[in-house]
Write a protein that holds these residues in place. Structure first.
Motif, mmCIF file in Angstrom:
data_model
loop_
_atom_site.group_PDB
_atom_site.id
_atom_site.type_symbol
_atom_site.label_atom_id
_atom_site.label_comp_id
_atom_site.label_asym_id
_atom_site.label_seq_id
_atom_site.Cartn_x
_atom_site.Cartn_y
_atom_site.Cartn_z
ATOM 1 N N PRO A 46 71.641 38.436 -16.259
ATOM 2 C CA PRO A 46 72.457 39.418 -15.528
ATOM 3 C C PRO A 46 72.275 39.364 -14.014
ATOM 4 C CG PRO A 46 71.480 40.438 -17.455
ATOM 5 C CD PRO A 46 70.849 39.083 -17.322
ATOM 6 N N ALA A 47 71.071 38.998 -13.550
ATOM 7 C CA ALA A 47 70.842 38.901 -12.108
ATOM 8 C C ALA A 47 71.655 37.756 -11.510
ATOM 9 C CB ALA A 47 69.351 38.689 -11.831
ATOM 10 N N PHE A 48 71.720 36.633 -12.224
ATOM 11 C CA PHE A 48 72.533 35.513 -11.753
ATOM 12 C C PHE A 48 74.013 35.882 -11.754
ATOM 13 C CE2 PHE A 48 68.728 33.084 -12.275
ATOM 14 C CZ PHE A 48 68.891 31.965 -11.464
ATOM 15 N N LEU A 49 74.441 36.572 -12.815
ATOM 16 C CA LEU A 49 75.840 36.961 -12.908
ATOM 17 C C LEU A 49 76.208 37.987 -11.843
ATOM 18 C CD1 LEU A 49 76.281 37.253 -16.792
ATOM 19 C CD2 LEU A 49 76.856 35.319 -15.306
ATOM 20 N N ALA A 50 75.240 38.822 -11.451
ATOM 21 C CA ALA A 50 75.508 39.852 -10.441
ATOM 22 C C ALA A 50 75.538 39.271 -9.036
ATOM 23 C CB ALA A 50 74.453 40.947 -10.530
ATOM 24 N N ALA A 51 74.770 38.216 -8.784
ATOM 25 C CA ALA A 51 74.688 37.658 -7.435
ATOM 26 C C ALA A 51 76.027 37.107 -6.970
ATOM 27 C CB ALA A 51 73.624 36.558 -7.391
ATOM 28 N N VAL A 52 76.802 36.515 -7.880
ATOM 29 C CA VAL A 52 78.078 35.915 -7.495
ATOM 30 C C VAL A 52 79.049 36.964 -6.944
ATOM 31 C CG1 VAL A 52 80.099 34.648 -8.331
ATOM 32 C CG2 VAL A 52 77.810 33.948 -9.036
ATOM 33 N N PRO A 53 79.317 38.085 -7.647
ATOM 34 C CA PRO A 53 80.242 39.072 -7.075
ATOM 35 C C PRO A 53 79.707 39.769 -5.824
ATOM 36 C CG PRO A 53 79.318 39.879 -9.141
ATOM 37 C CD PRO A 53 78.951 38.428 -9.036
ATOM 38 N N ILE A 54 78.392 39.911 -5.686
ATOM 39 C CA ILE A 54 77.857 40.515 -4.461
ATOM 40 C C ILE A 54 78.209 39.651 -3.255
ATOM 41 C CG2 ILE A 54 75.740 41.026 -3.186
ATOM 42 C CD1 ILE A 54 74.513 41.971 -5.816
ATOM 43 N N LEU A 55 77.940 38.361 -3.366
ATOM 44 C CA LEU A 55 78.247 37.443 -2.275
ATOM 45 C C LEU A 55 79.754 37.342 -2.044
ATOM 46 C CD1 LEU A 55 75.643 34.654 -3.082
ATOM 47 C CD2 LEU A 55 75.582 36.274 -1.171
ATOM 48 N N ALA A 56 80.523 37.384 -3.129
ATOM 49 C CA ALA A 56 81.982 37.326 -2.997
ATOM 50 C C ALA A 56 82.515 38.555 -2.273
ATOM 51 C CB ALA A 56 82.628 37.193 -4.370
ATOM 52 N N GLY A 57 81.944 39.718 -2.549
ATOM 53 C CA GLY A 57 82.361 40.932 -1.856
ATOM 54 C C GLY A 57 82.073 40.861 -0.371
ATOM 55 N N VAL A 58 80.907 40.324 -0.024
ATOM 56 C CA VAL A 58 80.570 40.142 1.390
ATOM 57 C C VAL A 58 81.582 39.207 2.054
ATOM 58 C CG1 VAL A 58 78.861 39.178 2.980
ATOM 59 C CG2 VAL A 58 78.118 40.600 1.054
ATOM 60 N N ALA A 59 81.908 38.110 1.372
ATOM 61 C CA ALA A 59 82.858 37.147 1.927
ATOM 62 C C ALA A 59 84.245 37.747 2.077
ATOM 63 C CB ALA A 59 82.917 35.905 1.039
ATOM 64 N N SER A 60 84.637 38.638 1.175
ATOM 65 C CA SER A 60 85.945 39.278 1.276
ATOM 66 C C SER A 60 86.034 40.164 2.511
ATOM 67 C CB SER A 60 86.226 40.107 0.012
ATOM 68 O OG SER A 60 87.533 40.625 0.016
ATOM 69 N N VAL A 61 84.941 40.871 2.809
ATOM 70 C CA VAL A 61 84.910 41.705 4.011
ATOM 71 C C VAL A 61 85.020 40.834 5.267
ATOM 72 C CG1 VAL A 61 83.482 43.260 5.390
ATOM 73 C CG2 VAL A 61 83.601 43.552 2.903
ATOM 74 N N VAL A 62 84.288 39.724 5.285
ATOM 75 C CA VAL A 62 84.344 38.812 6.431
ATOM 76 C C VAL A 62 85.741 38.206 6.573
ATOM 77 C CG1 VAL A 62 83.437 36.649 7.369
ATOM 78 C CG2 VAL A 62 81.877 38.303 6.311
#
Length: 404
Positions: A46-62
């Motif tokens: 679950p930690a690996f699966l959670a890391a992808v959307p966290i980083l994707a959300g940051v990239a969407s803001v940028v």
């Protein structure tokens, strides 16, 4: 802008959606194989699966800031190759840190890609003056079917991940780069009218979070449902319903088939019935699908549930992006970028939530949570516009046949 240029832009963007569908399906349907290759425990997954959307959300803001300088087409042109190369890296590594870096790059690139793709889609729909957004997401679903089928072949022939991924990336990478030559931004709304002008003034030509919030909640709930299918359907079928690894790749494929069908006819439904009605019907169908998965006595009934799920969820996300563009016609790129963050909020909540409930309680019981959340969407359906507006805007030009 000429009609020919719009058609080329629409076609090239559809190709981009298709490529991303293939790429994402190849990742998520081989999660058990990725887990085995790198020795990722069920507790760590679950930690690996959670890391992808966290980083994707940051990239969407940028991306919201970046497109103001270079435009969404430029962002998409470079984000898509990075996503493809990151997928290849997932299959090429041998150590745990290798896959961590590859998934990190995948997450950052996919956030920029998703935001810029949907920005272009919303602006092209505005230029066309009729509902075409579901068609782009239908191309994504078609890509998902192709990707899931390729994943099935890889599992069937016991191919290493790198061997499965290399020819696909080798074909899709030049296709994406060539297609990116014709990315076309849309135009200003056709006759937005006083209501749209008032909304733009009200938001100061920007985006009011209070007005966007209902759509953010709908997006979150939809992606909690979608992430449950993409991240857990294979494990659910294999671990709970006792299927083989080969058969466990099928639910996502079936889900994508009905998602494709729903989106293929969805634009017509929106034009005839209005977005709010279509979204309500989709939410009810999705809830029924989750209920069927939760009580399934075996693998085939479980696959039937995931199939119904695809038909229901298929219309919600594209219409949520389209509604954000209509709500803020003077700042649609910013609205889409902020709304896209809640795509990843849904993934961030959905994947760990189902895993935690599955471990602490049962995976069958865990399926009831996204069922309830998707049903809540019915209460927010009015945010998608009135039936009289058809797809929620007063600017649609009447057409009898959509020939693209």
């Amino acid at each position: 802008m000429t009609d020919a240029r719009l058609r080329r832009g629409r076609g090239s963007l559809a190709v981009s959606f298709f490529v991303q569908g293939v790429t994402f399906a190849l990742l998520v349907t081989r999660i058990p194989a990725i887990q085995d290759r790198y020795g990722i425990s069920d507790a760590l997954l679950p930690a690996f699966l959670a890391a992808v959307p966290i980083l994707a959300g940051v990239a969407s803001v940028v991306t919201e800031k970046l497109v103001a300088r270079v435009g969404p087409g430029a962002v998409l042109r470079w984000a898509q190759p990075v996503v493809l190369l990151a997928l290849l890296a997932v299959g090429a590594g041998t150590e745990l840190w290798h896959v961590a870096v590859a998934l990190g790059a995948f997450g950052l690139a996919v956030g920029a890609l998703d935001a810029s793709m949907n920005m272009l889609g919303v602006s092209l729909q505005r230029a066309y003056g009729r509902s075409i957004m579901l068609g782009f997401h239908a191309a994504y679903s078609l890509g998902g079917i192709a990707g899931a089928s390729l994943a099935w072949a890889g599992a069937h022939w016991h191919l290493p991940l790198f061997v499965s991924y290399l020819p696909v990336v080798g074909v899709l990478l030049p296709v994406a780069l060539i297609g990116s030559r014709w990315y076309t931004p849309g135009t200003e709304p056709h006759g937005v009218g006083k209501a749209g002008e008032a909304e733009a003034v009200k938001g100061g030509a920007g985006v009011s979070f209070a007005l966007l919030l209902p759509l953010c909640l709908v997006m979150t709930f939809a992606y909690i449902g979608d992430s449950t299918v993409s991240n857990w359907s294979a494990k659910y079928l294999q671990d709970v319903l006792g299927s083989s690894e080969e058969l466990a790749t099928v639910p996502y494929n079936a889900y994508m088939v009905t998602t494709l069908l729903g989106r293929a006819v969805g634009d017509f439904g929106v034009r005839r019935l209005g977005a709010a009605t279509v979204v309500r019907c989709g939410a009810v169908l999705a809830a029924l699908g989750f209920a069927l998965v939760a009580v399934a006595p075996g693998a085939w009934v479980g696959m039937a549930g995931f199939t119904v799920l695809g038909l229901g969820l298929s219309v919600i996300v594209p219409q949520t992006f389209a509604a954000a563009g209509r709500l803020f016609p003077g700042a649609s790129d910013a609205a889409v970028a902020r709304l896209n963050v809640f795509n990843y909020v849904g993934f961030l909540i959905g994947s760990p939530l189902v895993g935690a409930l599955g471990d602490a309680w049962s995976y069958r019981g865990a399926m009831l949570v996204p069922m309830v959340l998707v049903l809540v969407t019915v209460a927010y359906a009015t945010s998608f516009g009135s039936r009289a507006a058809r797809y929620g805007g007063g600017h649609e030009r009447p057409r009898t046949v959509d020939v693209g």
